[in-house]
Enzyme design. Structure first.
Site, PDB file in Angstrom:
ATOM      1  N   GLU A 135       9.844   0.795  10.573  1.00 22.63           N
ATOM      2  CA  GLU A 135      10.810   1.726  10.607  1.00 22.63           C
ATOM      3  C   GLU A 135      10.269   3.183  10.193  1.00 22.63           C
ATOM      4  OE1 GLU A 135      13.387   4.121   9.450  1.00 22.63           O
ATOM      5  OE2 GLU A 135      12.983   3.589   7.013  1.00 22.63           O
TER       6      GLU A 135
ATOM      7  N   LYS B 297       0.631  -1.197  -0.077  1.00 24.23           N
ATOM      8  CA  LYS B 297       0.286   0.206  -0.061  1.00 24.23           C
ATOM      9  C   LYS B 297       0.793   1.549  -0.239  1.00 24.23           C
ATOM     10  CE  LYS B 297      -2.028   2.901   2.877  1.00 24.23           C
ATOM     11  NZ  LYS B 297      -1.876   4.132   2.059  1.00 24.23           N
TER      12      LYS B 297
ATOM     13  N   CYS C 118      12.996  10.448   7.288  1.00 23.57           N
ATOM     14  CA  CYS C 118      13.684   9.527   8.621  1.00 23.57           C
ATOM     15  C   CYS C 118      15.128   9.387   9.601  1.00 23.57           C
ATOM     16  CB  CYS C 118      12.978   8.149   8.305  1.00 23.57           C
ATOM     17  SG  CYS C 118      13.120   7.403   7.212  1.00 23.57           S
TER      18      CYS C 118
ATOM     19  N   GLU D 209      10.313  14.929  16.330  1.00 21.78           N
ATOM     20  CA  GLU D 209      10.854  14.973  14.425  1.00 21.78           C
ATOM     21  C   GLU D 209       9.880  15.818  13.694  1.00 21.78           C
ATOM     22  OE1 GLU D 209       9.535  10.818  12.033  1.00 21.78           O
ATOM     23  OE2 GLU D 209      11.589  11.506  10.886  1.00 21.78           O
TER      24      GLU D 209
END
Lengths: 485, 317
Positions: A258, A184, A292, A389
């Site tokens: 992840e 997806k 990331c 983040e």
């Protein structure tokens, strides 16, 4: 007026054949979603609608998983590794042959500069297929046990920051090891995965081996919760990663995650400073910081901090922000309004909490989602911009005095995905690398990727590795070291 | 990165071999992989349309049209000077080149042929290209060229001394040559192909600049590799940082193997994005070349008229 003004050098869009509407790729064919739902995907640099894509509901997920199961049991699982390898090599070659088309499409749908999609995303995606094609008939020699077996059907949910590359990271190892996939793509960037589906048809990959279902969060939730899959591989936010882990608890399904990061990029006073400046720029402004493993926290030794920040600012003045399709663009658009809002909110918190905000003089286009490269100095570890983040082109600069202080500050995060060390002293690189709690530590470089190098995180950055032999273990039964993954 | 002399007078550094050595070895190192990646990334800039035309004309105005052959004759030099003054006989909008570069004994012919034009006469000297002669011989070579009317002198450093770590010796030679130049501009050839590492290139640049160089130059053209983009990148960083530290702007000359317009434009992009646009002028950036000029003219013609001219439409000297 600048003396040397580069004229516009746009890559041609003509190479891409955009369809008005795309279906779901199930059992080797494009099919309409059962309930007929569609959603639009736009170009974030102009807000132009590019196409409609199907929104997969639970019935579509059922179809896709069933197709994958059939293909795994009847075709792909029993197929000798050397035969699977041929398909993967073929896909890799077609990715190379159609690289311009893929790069332009990726840039249109994602907003990243064509320089990056052309020179990084697409070549690396092809490299992942080449690398794993090579493993397909050598799994018994990968050091993972004498006869490692595929897990079965894998559900894979990928993010919008590197749409095609993440698809390659997920599909190539799963296919090489004999699994079949239901993938997806992210809601805002489905198009390159759908072009990949066409490439899989072109490569004559047997039907059902890869199924690509587009949709929003609900589609992803239906996929990971589906009882017919044996493993989930997810790349995305830590928040969603935690939800998935809750859903899978007790089901016996394998999981690799992840997730986010807040990487420290540590610059010592004996670093190659010109290259460190480049590494800082590449660390946080590559893909507009929507990475990331981005080097979002610059930790610089106090004795050189002032000069380094000055040099960094001078360098940032040369960055070219604008049309992502222009071959000279360094900084493209933010992927979505939602992401732009998040970046704005966190940057505002940085100012409110007392950090010094700076951006180079660059004008932002009127349409689309844009955020200028931004540097915060006078950042202290207790501020949100030093902890959360941001996933945008925002760098927080902190200082340290000794190597141990650098380690303490670098590790003072809930994440642990990547880190960078800049020093000309080899022994210091080894000292730092053994103490930084991060899955990847780069020495005198940043954001370099290779399919043979395992990638993945610690703590809230997730678990499991992608790439290299470690990445194979995540898709094999009876593989040594695969119990956790 | 500004490598500041932190207040101390740069001349002070050169007072002893020890202090010079400490300074040069205290400069930040150059990471080879990183420097080459940066140069390669800048080489992907796509320069089109009006920007390309501007770059071509700017490159023409920065050419040091060069002939450095044992077989050079006064006739060859006169032909080159004609080309330098007016690169394209049928198009007066093409700017003249920056200089003509010859051996010292041919300076008088170039001087006559270029009289009344803005084109400078540059002469190599100091036992070019090897530099293997005693200092008095080198200085006599320089004096000869200057007496004959050279506006610019291209000296070579003693690479043997540099590689043996005798930086003071190299510096003293640069200073002595600078003094012998009088009003002539001094370009110091580092011969980066023999220095090999980028750390050495950076140190040699600073040695030359402290010694009074008006330009630092990559190569003689007689050694391979000659100029490369990463070497030019390191040198452009050095002149930028030296200007920050001292207030004096030193130019950069790249030479050897630059034959195509696209290569020249890549160097201009490097100048623009590394040293800054202040270096985008012939007083601060030069390209030593011979066959490059005709390629620039050919691409200029193509850019203006949309089709290539024949190869015989450009004069061959």
């Amino acid at each position: 007026m600048a003396r040397f003004t580069y004229a516009p050098a746009p890559e041609s869009r003509a190479v891409v054949d955009l369809k008005p509407s795309y279906g779901l790729f199930i059992n080797g064919e494009f099919v309409e979603p059962v309930d007929g739902d569609h959603f639009k995907t736009e170009n974030p640099s102009s807000q132009e609608v590019l196409a409609e894509v199907g929104s997969a509901g639970p019935a579509d997920v059922d179809r896709a998983v069933a197709a994958a199961r059939r293909a795994q049991e009847q075709v792909w699982g029993p197929m000798p590794g050397r035969e699977r390898a041929k398909y993967l090599f073929r896909v890799a070659r077609i990715l190379q042959e159609r690289s311009r088309e893929l790069a332009v499409l990726e840039t249109l749908d994602n907003g990243k500069p064509i320089r990056e999609s052309r020179d990084v995303d697409i070549p690396l995606a092809a490299a992942h297929f080449f690398y794993h094609a090579g493993w397909a008939d050598k799994l018994a020699y990968a050091g993972l046990g004498p006869d490692p077996r595929p897990l079965g059907v894998v559900g894979q949910v990928i993010p919008w920051n590197f749409p095609l590359l993440m698809a390659a990271w997920k599909l190539a190892p799963a296919l090489a090891t004999g699994n079949t996939c239901v993938l997806k793509p992210a809601e805002t960037t489905p198009l390159s995965a759908l072009l990949l589906a066409e490439i899989l048809q072109q490569a004559e990959l047997p039907p059902g081996v890869v199924n690509i279902i587009t949709g929003a969060g609900g589609t992803g939730a239906a996929l990971v919760a589906h009882p017919g899959i044996d493993k989930v591989a997810f790349t995305g936010s830590t928040e969603v990663g935690k939800q998935i882990q809750r859903i899978l608890a007790g089901t016996g399904k394998r999981l690799t995650l992840e997730l986010g990061g807040k990487a420290a990029n540590v610059v010592f006073d004996d670093a190659p400073l010109s290259q460190a400046v480049e590494g800082i720029v590449n660390g946080i402004f590559f893909n507009q910081g929507q990475v990331c493993c981005a080097g979002s926290r610059l930790l610089v030794q106090e004795s050189i901090a002032e000069g380094l920040v000055e040099a960094l600012k001078r360098r940032l003045e040369t960055l070219r922000l604008g049309d992502p399709l222009d071959k000279n663009t360094d900084i493209g658009a933010i992927n979505s309004m939602q992401q732009l809002d998040k970046i704005r909110e966190l940057a505002a918190s940085g100012e409110a909490e007392g950090a010094q905000r700076w951006s180079p003089s660059c004008s932002l286009p009127e349409r689309g989602y844009w955020f200028p490269p931004t540097v915060f100095t006078d950042v202290v570890p207790a501020q949100r911009i030093a902890r959360e983040e941001i996933f945008g082109p925002v760098l927080s600069v902190l200082t340290f005095r000794t190597p141990d202080e650098a380690i303490d500050k670098a590790n003072n995060t809930t994440y642990g995905l990547s880190a960078g060390v800049w020093t000309e002293k080899g022994s210091r690189i080894l000292y730092m690398a053994s103490r930084l709690r991060a899955g990847v530590v780069w020495a005198n470089t940043f954001n370099r990727f290779d399919p043979s190098s395992p990638f993945g995180g610690y703590r809230e950055s997730g678990f499991g590795r992608e790439g290299g032999r470690h990445g194979l273990a995540a898709y094999l039964k009876g593989a040594l070291g695969s119990d956790r993954a | 990165m500004p490598e500041r002399a932190s207040g101390s007078d740069l001349a002070d550094l050169a007072r002893s071999e020890i202090s010079l050595r400490r300074f040069l070895h205290g400069l930040p190192g150059v990471d080879q992989v990183g420097a080459e990646a940066r140069a390669a990334s800048l080489a992907t800039r796509s320069i089109k349309a009006g920007a390309k035309l501007w770059a071509i004309d700017t490159a023409i105005s920065m050419v040091d049209l060069t002939t450095l052959e044992g077989a050079d004759t006064p006739g060859k030099v006169r032909a080159l000077c004609g080309k330098a003054r007016r690169p394209s006989p049928d198009d007066p909008t093409v700017p003249p080149v920056a200089a003509v570069c010859v051996y010292p004994d041919l300076v008088p012919y170039a001087k006559v042929a270029l009289a009344g034009s803005p084109v400078k006469v540059a002469s190599v000297a100091t036992a070019f290209p090897s530099g293997r002669a005693s200092l008095p011989v080198k200085l006599a070579d320089v004096a000869d060229a200057v007496a004959a009317g050279a506006d610019e002198v291209d000296m070579v450093i003693d690479r043997g001394a540099f590689l043996a770590g005798h930086y003071g010796l190299v510096l003293d030679e640069v200073r002595a040559v600078k003094a012998a130049c009088g009003r002539a501009h001094l370009k110091v050839i580092l011969e980066t192909g023999e220095l090999v590492t980028y750390d050495n290139v950076r140190r040699a640049c600073w040695t030359a600049m402290i010694g009074g160089a008006d330009f630092v130059k990559t190569s003689t053209g007689k050694v391979s590799p000659a100029s490369t983009l990463p070497v030019a990148l390191v040198m452009l960083e050095a002149v930028r940082d030296f200007a920050d530290a001292s207030g004096r702007s030193v130019g950069v000359k790249v030479a050897g193997g630059i034959r195509a317009t696209k290569d020249a434009i890549r160097y201009l992009v490097l100048v623009n994005e590394v040293a800054g646009e202040a270096w985008l002028e012939p007083q601060r950036f030069r390209i030593g070349a011979s066959s490059l000029l005709n390629d620039l003219l050919m691409q200029r013609y193509k850019q203006q008229r949309g089709a290539y001219a024949g190869s015989q439409d450009f004069s061959i000297e």
